[in-house]
Design a protein around this motif. Structure first.
Motif, PDB file in Angstrom:
ATOM      1  N   ILE A 168       0.832  -1.199   0.000  1.00  8.62           N
ATOM      2  CA  ILE A 168       0.000   0.000   0.000  1.00  8.62           C
ATOM      3  C   ILE A 168       0.865   1.246   0.000  1.00  8.62           C
ATOM      4  O   ILE A 168       0.591   2.219  -0.702  1.00  8.62           O
ATOM      5  CB  ILE A 168      -0.962  -0.009   1.202  1.00  8.62           C
ATOM      6  N   SER A 171      -6.089  -4.276  -5.506  1.00 14.40           N
ATOM      7  CA  SER A 171      -6.666  -3.952  -4.196  1.00 14.40           C
ATOM      8  C   SER A 171      -5.843  -2.882  -3.480  1.00 14.40           C
ATOM      9  O   SER A 171      -6.398  -2.008  -2.810  1.00 14.40           O
ATOM     10  CB  SER A 171      -6.745  -5.217  -3.337  1.00 14.40           C
ATOM     11  N   ASP A 172      -4.532  -2.941  -3.635  1.00 11.86           N
ATOM     12  CA  ASP A 172      -3.673  -1.938  -2.992  1.00 11.86           C
ATOM     13  C   ASP A 172      -3.957  -0.547  -3.536  1.00 11.86           C
ATOM     14  O   ASP A 172      -4.019   0.436  -2.779  1.00 11.86           O
ATOM     15  CB  ASP A 172      -2.202  -2.283  -3.205  1.00 11.86           C
ATOM     16  N   LEU A 217      -7.247   0.791  -2.132  1.00 10.27           N
ATOM     17  CA  LEU A 217      -7.099   1.282  -0.766  1.00 10.27           C
ATOM     18  C   LEU A 217      -6.368   2.619  -0.735  1.00 10.27           C
ATOM     19  O   LEU A 217      -6.686   3.497   0.081  1.00 10.27           O
ATOM     20  CB  LEU A 217      -6.363   0.247   0.084  1.00 10.27           C
ATOM     21  N   GLU A 235      -6.781 -11.945   2.451  1.00  7.63           N
ATOM     22  CA  GLU A 235      -6.316 -10.724   3.107  1.00  7.63           C
ATOM     23  C   GLU A 235      -5.084 -10.143   2.412  1.00  7.63           C
ATOM     24  O   GLU A 235      -4.991  -8.927   2.221  1.00  7.63           O
ATOM     25  CB  GLU A 235      -5.990 -11.012   4.582  1.00  7.63           C
ATOM     26  N   TYR A 236      -4.152 -11.014   2.008  1.00  9.38           N
ATOM     27  CA  TYR A 236      -2.900 -10.520   1.441  1.00  9.38           C
ATOM     28  C   TYR A 236      -3.050 -10.139  -0.033  1.00  9.38           C
ATOM     29  O   TYR A 236      -2.639  -9.051  -0.446  1.00  9.38           O
ATOM     30  CB  TYR A 236      -1.804 -11.571   1.591  1.00  9.38           C
ATOM     31  N   ARG A 247      -6.719  -7.957  -0.115  1.00 12.31           N
ATOM     32  CA  ARG A 247      -6.959  -6.974   0.945  1.00 12.31           C
ATOM     33  C   ARG A 247      -8.380  -7.063   1.492  1.00 12.31           C
ATOM     34  O   ARG A 247      -9.008  -6.058   1.832  1.00 12.31           O
ATOM     35  CB  ARG A 247      -6.666  -5.558   0.442  1.00 12.31           C
TER      36      ARG A 247
END
Length: 506
Positions: free
Chosen positions: A4, A240-241, A244, A294-295, A298
């Motif tokens: 992120i 996803s990063d 976010l 999750e990894y 995310r």
């Protein structure tokens, strides 16, 4: 440095990387897409960009609700007097964008042009059980079938087959003329597609005056265009990063919700090790989805227990899952006679493409399977080579996604019927079960939806027990938009229906 933080650094470079960008027209919504549509003829185009854009330009006979049930669209109602006859009654007063009326003759031509080979299309196979289409009068269309085919209604809905004007040939791919809420203006390959509101639309009119689909192949550049205000929307086309990171931007908002895209792990059941269902069950228990969700995503994904998405009317919520249980995996392998020697019971090879997420999934699986004594070797290839190996059965394990194809329970025939080994279908696991075949054949000809649901429920139970696939997760839909865009609602399928209700703030 975490991912992120790296995404934030990239976005911080926006003024230097994209200093020449221009602000969007106040009356034009700019939406970024990953690639140009290959063909906007709804009879031909099957790539995501083509299907999602031509859904806005053309109307289908039917549409789908939030539970993926069909409901009226161009056809205001339909009758099924017997299992081989479907009668559709069209809305009156519908016009194509060139002003011509849409009648039963146009519907008949749309399908005849494919079935009679006037238009070459891979979609023709979806209508293989249609014997002929009859225009009984201007507003009545009759489909006569060769044999019962309950999936016909699905194949007449939302993006499956938009209606084209009578006589339309290949030219419609260059100058699409539909009857939908938007009309085609122009397209330039690898640059843009422009559509405008159809002010004469027969249904609820779009609020947007104009939409420009801007082609941006690079993921980071998409995020930068959003950040500097040169674009308004990116839908399911950012990591996803980056999502976010963009969520922190004051002029942007993020919408996310459950989607239907399925990530799965497939086994080759012709392999001497993987043909043993005990090995497949042990692998399923050895996989811990949650850290990957999750990894890698995310948290923007949901664990899957079926090929069908949870939104589907045919989804079986009673199917047991395989919760992470490495001790049970070891016990199953011990009982099956796969004892560890030097910590390794046996070797397997997983083939992947060069796509980053797929390679990361393989790396995590390698670590998790090592914990139960399975040595997983990873072989990475360019996508064309990888997919060729998958379709020819030259693999032990692979991971891919179902995008849209799993929204209709007909996916069970395409992916698991023994008559659908490649090249006749996508049963790439070479799974064969006579009970599954019989249930699929029965469901295809059963018109009562409750009865079909029970048949599909049993299919899902058997597949969960025999595991030709391990269903990993459903990806969430993620839409990032500028705050000047209002009235957005996400569709589980991830299509562009939200453009029909969106509007730009004054």
């Amino acid at each position: 440095m975490n991912r992120i933080s790296f995404a934030l650094i990239l976005l911080g470079l926006a003024p230097f990387l994209l200093s020449c960008g221009s602000k969007p027209n106040p009356r034009t919504l700019v939406m970024i897409i990953e690639s140009s549509p290959t063909n906007l003829d709804p009879r031909v185009g099957i790539d995501a960009s083509s299907e999602r854009i031509h859904e806005l330009i053309f109307d289908d006979l039917l549409e789908r609700d939030e539970h993926l049930n069909v409901r009226p669209a161009l056809a205001e109602r339909w009758d099924i007097p017997d299992r081989l006859t479907y009668i559709f009654h069209l809305h009156h007063g519908v016009k194509f964008h060139d002003g011509g009326p849409l009648t039963a003759r146009d519907v008949k031509w749309t399908f005849d042009s494919m079935l009679q080979g006037k238009i070459r299309s891979t979609k023709t196979a979806a209508y293989r059980f249609v014997d002929r289409v009859e225009a009984r009068d201007d507003y009545t269309v009759v489909f006569h079938l060769k044999e019962p085919f309950a999936t016909l209604l699905w194949n007449l809905s939302d993006g499956a087959m938009g209606i084209v004007p009578y006589g339309s040939g290949d030219e419609i791919s260059r100058q699409p003329i539909g009857s939908g809420p938007f009309r085609f203006i122009s397209a330039e390959p690898d640059k843009e597609v422009i559509i405008e509101r159809n002010s004469d639309y027969w249904g609820e009119k779009a609020r947007l005056e104009r939409v420009r689909f801007m082609v941006v192949p690079d993921t980071t550049t998409r995020a930068l265009e959003l950040r500097k205000g040169s674009a308004d929307i990116v839908n399911n086309a950012l990591t996803s990063d980056l999502v976010l990171a963009l969520e922190r931007e004051p002029n942007l908002e993020v919408l996310h919700g459950p989607g239907t895209v399925l990530n799965y792990l497939a086994f080759n059941l012709r392999d001497p090790i993987l043909k043993d269902v005990r090995v497949r069950r042990a692998i399923a228990f050895a996989i811990n989805r949650q850290p990957m969700i999750e990894y890698l995503w995310r948290g923007f994904a949901q664990p899957a227990a079926s090929v069908l998405p949870r939104q589907s009317w045919a989804y079986n919520a009673e199917v047991p899952g395989y919760d992470y249980d490495p001790q049970r995996a070891r016990q199953i392998l011990d009982t099956a006679g796969y004892r560890a020697v030097g910590g390794v019971r046996f070797h397997l090879t997983m083939k992947t493409s060069t796509e980053e997420t797929t390679r990361l999934i393989a790396a995590v699986l390698q670590q998790q399977l090592r914990e139960v004594g399975i040595a997983l070797d990873i072989r990475t290839f360019e996508f064309a080579t990888f997919f060729s190996d998958v379709t020819s059965g030259a693999y032990q394990l692979y991971s891919l996604r179902w995008i849209g194809g799993n929204e209709d329970p007909d996916i069970f025939e395409y992916a698991f019927h023994s008559a659908k080994f490649p090249p006749h279908g996508a049963n790439r696991s070479y799974y064969s079960n006579s009970r599954i075949d019989a249930l699929i054949d029965q469901a295809r000809s059963e018109l009562d939806q409750n009865a079909r649901k029970q048949l599909y429920a049993e299919i899902q139970q058997i597949l969960a027990d025999e595991l030709p696939y391990v269903n990993l997760w459903y990806l969430d839909n993620m839409l990032v938009h500028s705050k000047r865009v209002q009235g957005l609602t996400l569709n589980p399928s991830g299509n562009y229906d939200f453009l029909k209700t969106a509007e730009l703030a004054p």
